[in-house]
Design an enzyme around this catalytic site. Sequence first.
Site, PDB file in Angstrom:
ATOM      1  N   LEU A  43       1.333   3.717   2.290  1.00  0.00           N
ATOM      2  CA  LEU A  43       2.182   3.906   3.458  1.00  0.00           C
ATOM      3  C   LEU A  43       3.087   2.703   3.675  1.00  0.00           C
ATOM      4  O   LEU A  43       4.262   2.852   4.028  1.00  0.00           O
ATOM      5  CB  LEU A  43       1.317   4.156   4.697  1.00  0.00           C
ATOM      6  N   ALA A  72      -5.244  -1.467   5.929  1.00  0.00           N
ATOM      7  CA  ALA A  72      -6.516  -0.853   6.338  1.00  0.00           C
ATOM      8  C   ALA A  72      -7.545  -0.984   5.225  1.00  0.00           C
ATOM      9  O   ALA A  72      -7.197  -1.118   4.050  1.00  0.00           O
ATOM     10  CB  ALA A  72      -6.313   0.620   6.678  1.00  0.00           C
ATOM     11  N   GLY A  93       0.805  -1.206   0.000  1.00  0.00           N
ATOM     12  CA  GLY A  93       0.000   0.000   0.000  1.00  0.00           C
ATOM     13  C   GLY A  93       0.844   1.265   0.000  1.00  0.00           C
ATOM     14  O   GLY A  93       2.081   1.230   0.039  1.00  0.00           O
ATOM     15  N   ASP A 110      -3.440 -12.260   4.697  1.00  0.00           N
ATOM     16  CA  ASP A 110      -4.741 -11.613   4.917  1.00  0.00           C
ATOM     17  C   ASP A 110      -4.956 -11.508   6.419  1.00  0.00           C
ATOM     18  O   ASP A 110      -5.045 -12.526   7.116  1.00  0.00           O
ATOM     19  CB  ASP A 110      -5.838 -12.453   4.259  1.00  0.00           C
ATOM     20  N   LYS A 145     -12.295   2.533  12.525  1.00  0.00           N
ATOM     21  CA  LYS A 145     -10.935   2.938  12.861  1.00  0.00           C
ATOM     22  C   LYS A 145     -10.800   3.267  14.346  1.00  0.00           C
ATOM     23  O   LYS A 145      -9.764   2.984  14.962  1.00  0.00           O
ATOM     24  CB  LYS A 145     -10.520   4.142  12.013  1.00  0.00           C
ATOM     25  N   TYR A 186     -16.687   3.969   8.479  1.00  0.00           N
ATOM     26  CA  TYR A 186     -15.222   3.906   8.398  1.00  0.00           C
ATOM     27  C   TYR A 186     -14.596   4.485   9.660  1.00  0.00           C
ATOM     28  O   TYR A 186     -13.722   3.867  10.284  1.00  0.00           O
ATOM     29  CB  TYR A 186     -14.748   4.668   7.164  1.00  0.00           C
ATOM     30  N   THR A 232      -6.846   7.679  11.982  1.00  0.00           N
ATOM     31  CA  THR A 232      -7.321   8.698  11.052  1.00  0.00           C
ATOM     32  C   THR A 232      -8.035   9.843  11.754  1.00  0.00           C
ATOM     33  O   THR A 232      -8.544   9.690  12.883  1.00  0.00           O
ATOM     34  CB  THR A 232      -8.298   8.051  10.044  1.00  0.00           C
ATOM     35  N   ASP A 233      -8.121  10.976  11.065  1.00  0.00           N
ATOM     36  CA  ASP A 233      -8.914  12.105  11.543  1.00  0.00           C
ATOM     37  C   ASP A 233     -10.405  11.818  11.529  1.00  0.00           C
ATOM     38  O   ASP A 233     -11.190  12.529  12.164  1.00  0.00           O
ATOM     39  CB  ASP A 233      -8.637  13.339  10.678  1.00  0.00           C
TER      40      ASP A 233
END
Length: 279
Positions: A12, A58, A10, A35, A127, A123, A99-100
């Site tokens: 990142l 993610a 991915g 996985d 998270k 989502y 995440t924000d």
Amino acid sequence: MRVLVLGAAGQLGAAMVHGLGRRDEVVGLTRAELDLTSPNVRRVVADLRPDAIVNCSAYNAVDAAEEHPLDALATNAFAVRTLARAAEDLGAVLVHYSTDFVFDGETDVPYDETDAPNPRSTYGSSKLLGEWFAAAAPRHYVLRVESLFGGPAARSSVDRIANGIRTGTEVRAFSDRVVSPSYVDDVVRATESLLQQASPYGLYHCVNTGWTTWLDLAREAAVQLGRPEAAIVPIRMAEAGLAAGRPRFAALSNAKLAGVGIVMPTWQDALGRYLRGGA
């Protein structure tokens, strides 16, 4: 240090494998290779015996998560619980990225780590649950990032904006969503510093310094690319027809990270480095 990077293909994850690999022994596993929702994760991790587990995997399809909540929860929450247990088994450090979107955006000052989350989407909820599960590992870093750009994939919103400016096509950018962008190279460096200096465990906001609307970011990109006349059209989030709610004001304060000696460059500096080819 032996580091296991998950989600290594991915945006990142690929940058993390490359960056951490300059100093540490890194094992990178893609989703195809492991996985995280499969039942053999703890066994695979135990066999590799890492000193640190860096989870870059993610479910990031923000709008699709509204129709597929179980998929989002499986990867963003329950897989993290498994990794936290695996880290505890080995006495390893778990690094997990959030995440924000855990915030509702109903503010006008940057969020810090003590502010109460209130996600507005499936989502964001998945998270947040992942943050809680990650924190169960005795040695953990939960790093909130947002509006990631950089890395080899070149599929971020920043890339879309930059490509439009370069080709002379119209660029549409939100005028009412405020973010603190995160350049993947700077996130990698911050992660490496946390691990190498054994910083206090816990939750950190790992974003570039400052905040901006997407509209102002696009205008800054146009200037840095030498195209200040680029056609940049402001739009509002309500006009986009998005399935999932987004936090309107999602700026994050990285003062806690600076307090342990990791000072993040400004988003303008990071954007300029990326547009010039990365550094």
